[in-house]
Design a protein around this motif. Structure first.
Motif, PDB file in Angstrom:
ATOM      1  N   MET A  26       0.834  -1.209   0.000  1.00 51.93           N
ATOM      2  CA  MET A  26       0.000   0.000   0.000  1.00 51.93           C
ATOM      3  C   MET A  26       0.866   1.255   0.000  1.00 51.93           C
ATOM      4  O   MET A  26       0.493   2.267  -0.579  1.00 51.93           O
ATOM      5  CB  MET A  26      -0.948   0.016   1.210  1.00 51.93           C
ATOM      6  CG  MET A  26      -2.023  -1.046   1.145  1.00 51.93           C
ATOM      7  SD  MET A  26      -3.000  -0.971  -0.353  1.00 51.93           S
ATOM      8  CE  MET A  26      -4.099   0.324   0.047  1.00 51.93           C
ATOM      9  N   ALA A  27       2.044   1.184   0.610  1.00 52.94           N
ATOM     10  CA  ALA A  27       2.948   2.342   0.655  1.00 52.94           C
ATOM     11  C   ALA A  27       3.453   2.698  -0.735  1.00 52.94           C
ATOM     12  O   ALA A  27       3.811   3.853  -0.990  1.00 52.94           O
ATOM     13  CB  ALA A  27       4.115   2.047   1.585  1.00 52.94           C
ATOM     14  N   ASP A  28       3.485   1.729  -1.669  1.00 51.59           N
ATOM     15  CA  ASP A  28       3.968   1.977  -3.028  1.00 51.59           C
ATOM     16  C   ASP A  28       2.889   2.516  -3.960  1.00 51.59           C
ATOM     17  O   ASP A  28       3.197   2.977  -5.054  1.00 51.59           O
ATOM     18  CB  ASP A  28       4.535   0.684  -3.638  1.00 51.59           C
ATOM     19  CG  ASP A  28       5.775   0.203  -2.896  1.00 51.59           C
ATOM     20  OD1 ASP A  28       6.420   1.030  -2.214  1.00 51.59           O
ATOM     21  OD2 ASP A  28       6.084  -0.998  -3.001  1.00 51.59           O
ATOM     22  N   LEU A  29       1.630   2.446  -3.541  1.00 54.27           N
ATOM     23  CA  LEU A  29       0.524   2.896  -4.398  1.00 54.27           C
ATOM     24  C   LEU A  29       0.345   4.397  -4.259  1.00 54.27           C
ATOM     25  O   LEU A  29       0.219   4.920  -3.153  1.00 54.27           O
ATOM     26  CB  LEU A  29      -0.775   2.186  -4.020  1.00 54.27           C
ATOM     27  CG  LEU A  29      -0.785   0.666  -4.114  1.00 54.27           C
ATOM     28  CD1 LEU A  29      -2.158   0.131  -3.747  1.00 54.27           C
ATOM     29  CD2 LEU A  29      -0.381   0.190  -5.486  1.00 54.27           C
ATOM     30  N   THR A  30       0.340   5.076  -5.400  1.00 53.46           N
ATOM     31  CA  THR A  30       0.145   6.526  -5.352  1.00 53.46           C
ATOM     32  C   THR A  30      -1.194   6.936  -5.946  1.00 53.46           C
ATOM     33  O   THR A  30      -1.683   8.017  -5.658  1.00 53.46           O
ATOM     34  CB  THR A  30       1.268   7.245  -6.120  1.00 53.46           C
ATOM     35  OG1 THR A  30       1.334   6.720  -7.444  1.00 53.46           O
ATOM     36  CG2 THR A  30       2.600   7.061  -5.416  1.00 53.46           C
ATOM     37  N   ILE A 122      -9.527  -2.454 -12.558  1.00 51.84           N
ATOM     38  CA  ILE A 122      -8.962  -1.630 -11.490  1.00 51.84           C
ATOM     39  C   ILE A 122      -7.481  -1.454 -11.806  1.00 51.84           C
ATOM     40  O   ILE A 122      -6.754  -2.430 -11.986  1.00 51.84           O
ATOM     41  CB  ILE A 122      -9.128  -2.283 -10.104  1.00 51.84           C
ATOM     42  CG1 ILE A 122     -10.605  -2.483  -9.783  1.00 51.84           C
ATOM     43  CG2 ILE A 122      -8.446  -1.418  -9.030  1.00 51.84           C
ATOM     44  CD1 ILE A 122     -10.856  -3.220  -8.480  1.00 51.84           C
ATOM     45  N   TRP A 123      -7.067  -0.212 -11.904  1.00 48.93           N
ATOM     46  CA  TRP A 123      -5.673   0.135 -12.209  1.00 48.93           C
ATOM     47  C   TRP A 123      -5.071   0.827 -10.995  1.00 48.93           C
ATOM     48  O   TRP A 123      -5.759   1.529 -10.262  1.00 48.93           O
ATOM     49  CB  TRP A 123      -5.615   1.081 -13.396  1.00 48.93           C
ATOM     50  CG  TRP A 123      -5.949   0.445 -14.694  1.00 48.93           C
ATOM     51  CD1 TRP A 123      -7.196   0.185 -15.189  1.00 48.93           C
ATOM     52  CD2 TRP A 123      -5.021  -0.017 -15.673  1.00 48.93           C
ATOM     53  NE1 TRP A 123      -7.104  -0.415 -16.416  1.00 48.93           N
ATOM     54  CE2 TRP A 123      -5.783  -0.550 -16.737  1.00 48.93           C
ATOM     55  CE3 TRP A 123      -3.636  -0.034 -15.760  1.00 48.93           C
ATOM     56  CZ2 TRP A 123      -5.192  -1.086 -17.868  1.00 48.93           C
ATOM     57  CZ3 TRP A 123      -3.047  -0.572 -16.880  1.00 48.93           C
ATOM     58  CH2 TRP A 123      -3.815  -1.086 -17.924  1.00 48.93           C
ATOM     59  N   VAL A 124      -3.774   0.638 -10.821  1.00 54.39           N
ATOM     60  CA  VAL A 124      -3.041   1.331  -9.757  1.00 54.39           C
ATOM     61  C   VAL A 124      -1.753   1.887 -10.338  1.00 54.39           C
ATOM     62  O   VAL A 124      -1.219   1.368 -11.317  1.00 54.39           O
ATOM     63  CB  VAL A 124      -2.718   0.393  -8.568  1.00 54.39           C
ATOM     64  CG1 VAL A 124      -3.976  -0.067  -7.881  1.00 54.39           C
ATOM     65  CG2 VAL A 124      -1.872  -0.783  -8.992  1.00 54.39           C
ATOM     66  N   GLN A 125      -1.288   2.946  -9.710  1.00 53.51           N
ATOM     67  CA  GLN A 125       0.039   3.457 -10.037  1.00 53.51           C
ATOM     68  C   GLN A 125       0.942   3.006  -8.899  1.00 53.51           C
ATOM     69  O   GLN A 125       0.801   3.441  -7.757  1.00 53.51           O
ATOM     70  CB  GLN A 125       0.044   4.972 -10.173  1.00 53.51           C
ATOM     71  CG  GLN A 125       1.336   5.494 -10.718  1.00 53.51           C
ATOM     72  CD  GLN A 125       1.222   6.964 -11.077  1.00 53.51           C
ATOM     73  OE1 GLN A 125       0.330   7.661 -10.605  1.00 53.51           O
ATOM     74  NE2 GLN A 125       2.132   7.430 -11.888  1.00 53.51           N
ATOM     75  N   CYS A 126       1.829   2.096  -9.218  1.00 54.68           N
ATOM     76  CA  CYS A 126       2.690   1.472  -8.210  1.00 54.68           C
ATOM     77  C   CYS A 126       4.144   1.734  -8.587  1.00 54.68           C
ATOM     78  O   CYS A 126       4.594   1.306  -9.652  1.00 54.68           O
ATOM     79  CB  CYS A 126       2.408  -0.029  -8.149  1.00 54.68           C
ATOM     80  SG  CYS A 126       3.350  -0.895  -6.913  1.00 54.68           S
ATOM     81  N   ALA A 127       4.834   2.446  -7.732  1.00 52.60           N
ATOM     82  CA  ALA A 127       6.246   2.790  -7.958  1.00 52.60           C
ATOM     83  C   ALA A 127       6.417   3.501  -9.296  1.00 52.60           C
ATOM     84  O   ALA A 127       7.339   3.211 -10.054  1.00 52.60           O
ATOM     85  CB  ALA A 127       7.120   1.545  -7.864  1.00 52.60           C
ATOM     86  N   LEU A 132      -2.304  -2.914 -14.252  1.00 53.27           N
ATOM     87  CA  LEU A 132      -3.665  -3.436 -14.221  1.00 53.27           C
ATOM     88  C   LEU A 132      -3.754  -4.404 -13.046  1.00 53.27           C
ATOM     89  O   LEU A 132      -3.139  -5.465 -13.050  1.00 53.27           O
ATOM     90  CB  LEU A 132      -4.011  -4.154 -15.529  1.00 53.27           C
ATOM     91  CG  LEU A 132      -5.369  -4.849 -15.583  1.00 53.27           C
ATOM     92  CD1 LEU A 132      -6.503  -3.856 -15.401  1.00 53.27           C
ATOM     93  CD2 LEU A 132      -5.517  -5.599 -16.895  1.00 53.27           C
ATOM     94  N   LEU A 133      -4.501  -4.009 -12.044  1.00 49.97           N
ATOM     95  CA  LEU A 133      -4.607  -4.812 -10.834  1.00 49.97           C
ATOM     96  C   LEU A 133      -5.596  -5.961 -11.028  1.00 49.97           C
ATOM     97  O   LEU A 133      -5.309  -7.102 -10.684  1.00 49.97           O
ATOM     98  CB  LEU A 133      -5.057  -3.917  -9.674  1.00 49.97           C
ATOM     99  CG  LEU A 133      -5.037  -4.494  -8.286  1.00 49.97           C
ATOM    100  CD1 LEU A 133      -3.611  -4.774  -7.865  1.00 49.97           C
ATOM    101  CD2 LEU A 133      -5.679  -3.515  -7.315  1.00 49.97           C
TER     102      LEU A 133
END
Length: 159
Positions: A26-30, A122-127, A132-133
């Motif tokens: 979760m800390a890497d998700l912006t 569901i998409w995330v911006q990770c690092a 695509l989650l």
């Protein structure tokens, strides 16, 4: 650690998201967002079956109305209302007797609407990278997972 959602392939906690063997802290998700994806064969089939069910459920009452109007028209010509009323009564009793059997196709129709007719992602911006989650055509499951991800992200923000 708080558990927000869990099923066979997805687990959302306050510290991480696990999807089909991949893990994201979760800390890497912006940034988290959702969008509609391209339809799959399953979604097209679901929409086609939904249309077929609607036709099968609505066609018999329409045929019955046409037959009833035809019967009323022929009874006027022959002045034979007693036979027409007997036929209408028998058909009405038959319709009421068969009405409980509509529960099965109407249940299928209801489930097809709750599963949805589109593919949701569901998409995330990770690092710094867009990932695509999850991609699913099950609207109910999508909503549960997306709300869990939202709660997990909110839970991790400083208050």
């Amino acid at each position: 650690m708080t558990l927000f959602y869990r099923d066979d392939s997805v687990q959302v906690t306050s510290t991480s998201i696990h999807v089909e063997g991949r893990s994201y802290r979760m800390a890497d998700l912006t940034y988290v967002w959702h969008q509609r994806g391209r339809g799959s064969a399953r979604t097209f089939t679901r929409v086609a079956v939904r249309g077929l069910l609607i036709f099968l459920v609505s066609a018999p009452p329409l045929v019955a109305v046409v037959c009833l109007l035809s019967l009323a028209y022929s009874a006027v010509d022959r002045a034979n209302w007693s036979l027409a009323l007997i036929i209408v009564a028998v058909c009405a009793v038959g319709a009421f007797a068969l009405a409980p059997f509509l529960e099965v196709p109407l249940g299928w129709l209801d489930r097809s609407y709750s599963r949805g007719g589109a593919v949701n992602e569901i998409w995330v911006q990770c690092a710094g990278e867009e990932v695509l989650l999850l991609r699913t055509s099950d609207a109910h499951r999508f909503g549960q997972i997306y709300r869990a991800v939202q709660r997990a992200v909110e839970h991790g923000e400083p208050r």
